[in-house]
Write a protein that holds these residues in place. Structure first.
Motif, PDB file in Angstrom:
ATOM      1  N   ASP A   1       0.792  -1.183   0.047  1.00  0.00           N
ATOM      2  CA  ASP A   1      -0.079  -0.029   0.190  1.00  0.00           C
ATOM      3  C   ASP A   1       0.739   1.307   0.067  1.00  0.00           C
ATOM      4  O   ASP A   1       0.232   2.353  -0.348  1.00  0.00           O
ATOM      5  CB  ASP A   1      -1.048   0.194   1.322  1.00  0.00           C
ATOM      6  CG  ASP A   1      -2.055  -1.039   1.104  1.00  0.00           C
ATOM      7  OD1 ASP A   1      -2.236  -1.579   0.088  1.00  0.00           O
ATOM      8  OD2 ASP A   1      -2.532  -1.431   2.154  1.00  0.00           O
TER       9      ASP A   1
ATOM     10  N   ALA B   1       1.200   2.478  -3.452  1.00  0.00           N
ATOM     11  CA  ALA B   1      -0.019   2.468  -4.249  1.00  0.00           C
ATOM     12  C   ALA B   1       0.009   3.883  -5.109  1.00  0.00           C
ATOM     13  O   ALA B   1      -0.502   3.857  -6.402  1.00  0.00           O
ATOM     14  CB  ALA B   1      -1.198   2.291  -3.505  1.00  0.00           C
TER      15      ALA B   1
ATOM     16  N   GLU C   1      -3.120   0.492 -11.476  1.00  0.00           N
ATOM     17  CA  GLU C   1      -3.881  -0.673 -10.935  1.00  0.00           C
ATOM     18  C   GLU C   1      -3.417  -2.009 -11.113  1.00  0.00           C
ATOM     19  O   GLU C   1      -3.178  -2.788 -10.408  1.00  0.00           O
ATOM     20  CB  GLU C   1      -5.494  -0.515 -11.339  1.00  0.00           C
ATOM     21  CG  GLU C   1      -6.328  -1.529 -10.706  1.00  0.00           C
ATOM     22  CD  GLU C   1      -7.818  -1.519 -10.904  1.00  0.00           C
ATOM     23  OE1 GLU C   1      -8.503  -2.563 -10.813  1.00  0.00           O
ATOM     24  OE2 GLU C   1      -7.995  -0.464 -11.701  1.00  0.00           O
ATOM     25  N   ASP C   2      -2.960  -2.270 -12.502  1.00  0.00           N
ATOM     26  CA  ASP C   2      -2.483  -3.428 -12.790  1.00  0.00           C
ATOM     27  C   ASP C   2      -1.095  -3.717 -12.273  1.00  0.00           C
ATOM     28  O   ASP C   2      -1.070  -5.107 -11.714  1.00  0.00           O
ATOM     29  CB  ASP C   2      -2.489  -3.593 -14.432  1.00  0.00           C
ATOM     30  CG  ASP C   2      -1.976  -4.979 -15.042  1.00  0.00           C
ATOM     31  OD1 ASP C   2      -2.666  -6.062 -14.426  1.00  0.00           O
ATOM     32  OD2 ASP C   2      -0.652  -5.125 -15.714  1.00  0.00           O
TER      33      ASP C   2
ATOM     34  N   TYR D   1      -0.108  -2.756  -9.429  1.00  0.00           N
ATOM     35  CA  TYR D   1      -0.412  -2.719  -7.968  1.00  0.00           C
ATOM     36  C   TYR D   1      -0.792  -4.229  -7.753  1.00  0.00           C
ATOM     37  O   TYR D   1      -0.379  -4.719  -6.570  1.00  0.00           O
ATOM     38  CB  TYR D   1      -1.356  -1.780  -7.583  1.00  0.00           C
ATOM     39  CG  TYR D   1      -1.823  -1.781  -6.018  1.00  0.00           C
ATOM     40  CD1 TYR D   1      -0.922  -1.150  -5.268  1.00  0.00           C
ATOM     41  CD2 TYR D   1      -2.734  -2.311  -5.723  1.00  0.00           C
ATOM     42  CE1 TYR D   1      -1.277  -1.357  -4.057  1.00  0.00           C
ATOM     43  CE2 TYR D   1      -3.168  -2.638  -4.390  1.00  0.00           C
ATOM     44  CZ  TYR D   1      -2.542  -2.100  -3.528  1.00  0.00           C
ATOM     45  OH  TYR D   1      -2.938  -2.016  -2.167  1.00  0.00           O
ATOM     46  N   ARG D   2      -1.664  -4.597  -8.436  1.00  0.00           N
ATOM     47  CA  ARG D   2      -2.368  -5.977  -8.106  1.00  0.00           C
ATOM     48  C   ARG D   2      -1.289  -6.905  -8.232  1.00  0.00           C
ATOM     49  O   ARG D   2      -1.144  -8.013  -7.644  1.00  0.00           O
ATOM     50  CB  ARG D   2      -3.585  -6.207  -9.153  1.00  0.00           C
ATOM     51  CG  ARG D   2      -4.815  -5.599  -8.676  1.00  0.00           C
ATOM     52  CD  ARG D   2      -6.032  -6.301  -9.453  1.00  0.00           C
ATOM     53  NE  ARG D   2      -6.775  -5.490  -9.869  1.00  0.00           N
ATOM     54  CZ  ARG D   2      -7.576  -5.135 -10.903  1.00  0.00           C
ATOM     55  NH1 ARG D   2      -7.601  -6.202 -11.786  1.00  0.00           N
ATOM     56  NH2 ARG D   2      -8.664  -4.392 -11.056  1.00  0.00           N
ATOM     57  N   LYS D   3      -0.424  -6.988  -9.486  1.00  0.00           N
ATOM     58  CA  LYS D   3       0.833  -8.143  -9.567  1.00  0.00           C
ATOM     59  C   LYS D   3       1.443  -8.016  -8.468  1.00  0.00           C
ATOM     60  O   LYS D   3       1.792  -9.232  -7.970  1.00  0.00           O
ATOM     61  CB  LYS D   3       1.222  -7.840 -10.983  1.00  0.00           C
ATOM     62  CG  LYS D   3       0.348  -8.239 -12.239  1.00  0.00           C
ATOM     63  CD  LYS D   3       0.888  -7.884 -13.463  1.00  0.00           C
ATOM     64  CE  LYS D   3      -0.153  -8.054 -14.643  1.00  0.00           C
ATOM     65  NZ  LYS D   3       0.620  -7.982 -15.939  1.00  0.00           N
TER      66      LYS D   3
ATOM     67  N   SER E   1       1.080  -6.759  -5.609  1.00  0.00           N
ATOM     68  CA  SER E   1       0.157  -7.245  -4.196  1.00  0.00           C
ATOM     69  C   SER E   1       0.218  -9.010  -4.193  1.00  0.00           C
ATOM     70  O   SER E   1       0.542  -9.641  -3.152  1.00  0.00           O
ATOM     71  CB  SER E   1      -1.098  -6.760  -4.196  1.00  0.00           C
ATOM     72  OG  SER E   1      -1.564  -7.389  -3.039  1.00  0.00           O
ATOM     73  N   THR E   2      -0.175  -9.569  -5.195  1.00  0.00           N
ATOM     74  CA  THR E   2      -0.147 -10.970  -5.521  1.00  0.00           C
ATOM     75  C   THR E   2       1.288 -11.551  -5.212  1.00  0.00           C
ATOM     76  O   THR E   2       1.325 -12.574  -4.442  1.00  0.00           O
ATOM     77  CB  THR E   2      -0.736 -11.550  -6.779  1.00  0.00           C
ATOM     78  OG1 THR E   2      -2.000 -10.845  -6.849  1.00  0.00           O
ATOM     79  CG2 THR E   2      -0.806 -12.877  -6.979  1.00  0.00           C
ATOM     80  N   ARG E   3       1.984 -10.970  -5.896  1.00  0.00           N
ATOM     81  CA  ARG E   3       3.532 -11.616  -5.610  1.00  0.00           C
ATOM     82  C   ARG E   3       3.948 -11.487  -4.374  1.00  0.00           C
ATOM     83  O   ARG E   3       4.777 -12.357  -3.713  1.00  0.00           O
ATOM     84  CB  ARG E   3       4.479 -11.035  -6.699  1.00  0.00           C
ATOM     85  CG  ARG E   3       5.642 -11.837  -6.735  1.00  0.00           C
ATOM     86  CD  ARG E   3       6.480 -11.463  -8.105  1.00  0.00           C
ATOM     87  NE  ARG E   3       7.634 -11.970  -8.288  1.00  0.00           N
ATOM     88  CZ  ARG E   3       8.627 -11.966  -9.064  1.00  0.00           C
ATOM     89  NH1 ARG E   3       8.229 -11.043 -10.181  1.00  0.00           N
ATOM     90  NH2 ARG E   3       9.822 -12.507  -9.126  1.00  0.00           N
TER      91      ARG E   3
ATOM     92  N   ASN F   1       2.215 -11.579  -1.491  1.00  0.00           N
ATOM     93  CA  ASN F   1       1.272 -12.382  -0.843  1.00  0.00           C
ATOM     94  C   ASN F   1       2.060 -13.515  -0.803  1.00  0.00           C
ATOM     95  O   ASN F   1       1.863 -14.495   0.142  1.00  0.00           O
ATOM     96  CB  ASN F   1      -0.234 -12.524  -1.333  1.00  0.00           C
ATOM     97  CG  ASN F   1      -0.795 -11.193  -0.509  1.00  0.00           C
ATOM     98  OD1 ASN F   1      -0.459 -10.549   0.225  1.00  0.00           O
ATOM     99  ND2 ASN F   1      -1.610 -10.816  -1.249  1.00  0.00           N
TER     100      ASN F   1
END
Length: 146
Positions: free
Chosen positions: A60, A63, A68-69, A71-73, A75-77, A79
Motif C-alpha cells: 500500500d 500505491a 492498478e495493474d 499494483y495488483r500483480k 500485491s499478489t506476488r 502475498n
C-alpha cells in the motif's frame, strides 16, 4: 419546492457536455517537460518493490506510484512470497541490494521505459518498468521483476 419525477430524470440524464467533463476529471497525460527527472523515481521504486517482496514494506505504501495493474500483480506476488517465507519459517529481513545501473529510454513524450539492474547477496536481478506522466507525476504502468 417539489420536483416532479420527469424533472428529476431530466437532471439525472447525461448533459450534452458529459464527454468534456469526463475528460476534465479523468487522469491527465503530462508532457516530459512538466515532470521531474525520472532517475531518482526509478531507483526509489525499485528499492520499494524489493522491500515489498522481502516483506519489510507494505504494498500500500507504493500505491500512489503504481497504476492498478502493476499494483495488483505486486500485491499478489508479495502475498505469495509471504506464504513461502511462512512455510519455511524464515522471518522477513530488510534486503541488502546495490543498484548497479539504470537503463532508460523515452519512446514517447511523457513515457519512460527502463531496466534497473540490482545486485543482491545471492544473485543479480533486473526490474523492468514503464513510467508514464499522469497528473503531473510519474506513475508505473508496467512492472516486472526478472
Amino acid at each position: 419546492m417539489a420536483t416532479s419525477p420527469a424533472g428529476i430524470a431530466r437532471v439525472l440524464s447525461a448533459p450534452a457536455n458529459a464527454v468534456e467533463l469526463s475528460e476534465f476529471f479523468a487522469p491527465q497525460r503530462t508532457p516530459s517537460t512538466a515532470l521531474p527527472d525520472p532517475q531518482p523515481f526509478l531507483r526509489n521504486l525499485t528499492r520499494g518493490v524489493l522491500e515489498v517482496l522481502a516483506g519489510v514494506r507494505e504494498v500500500d505504501q507504493l500505491a500512489r506510484w503504481l497504476t492498478e495493474d502493476p499494483y495488483r500483480k505486486l500485491s499478489t506476488r508479495a502475498n505469495l512470497a509471504t506464504r513461502a517465507r511462512s512455510a519455511r519459517g524464515v522471518p522477513a529481513r530488510r534486503p541488502v541490494h546495490t543498484i548497479l545501473s539504470v537503463h532508460a529510454s523515452t519512446p514517447a513524450d511523457g513515457v519512460v521505459e527502463a531496466v534497473v539492474i540490482v545486485q543482491g547477496p545471492a544473485r543479480t536481478r533486473a526490474v523492468a518498468m514503464r513510467l508514464e506522466g499522469i497528473d503531473r507525476r510519474w506513475r508505473a504502468t508496467s512492472l516486472a521483476l526478472l
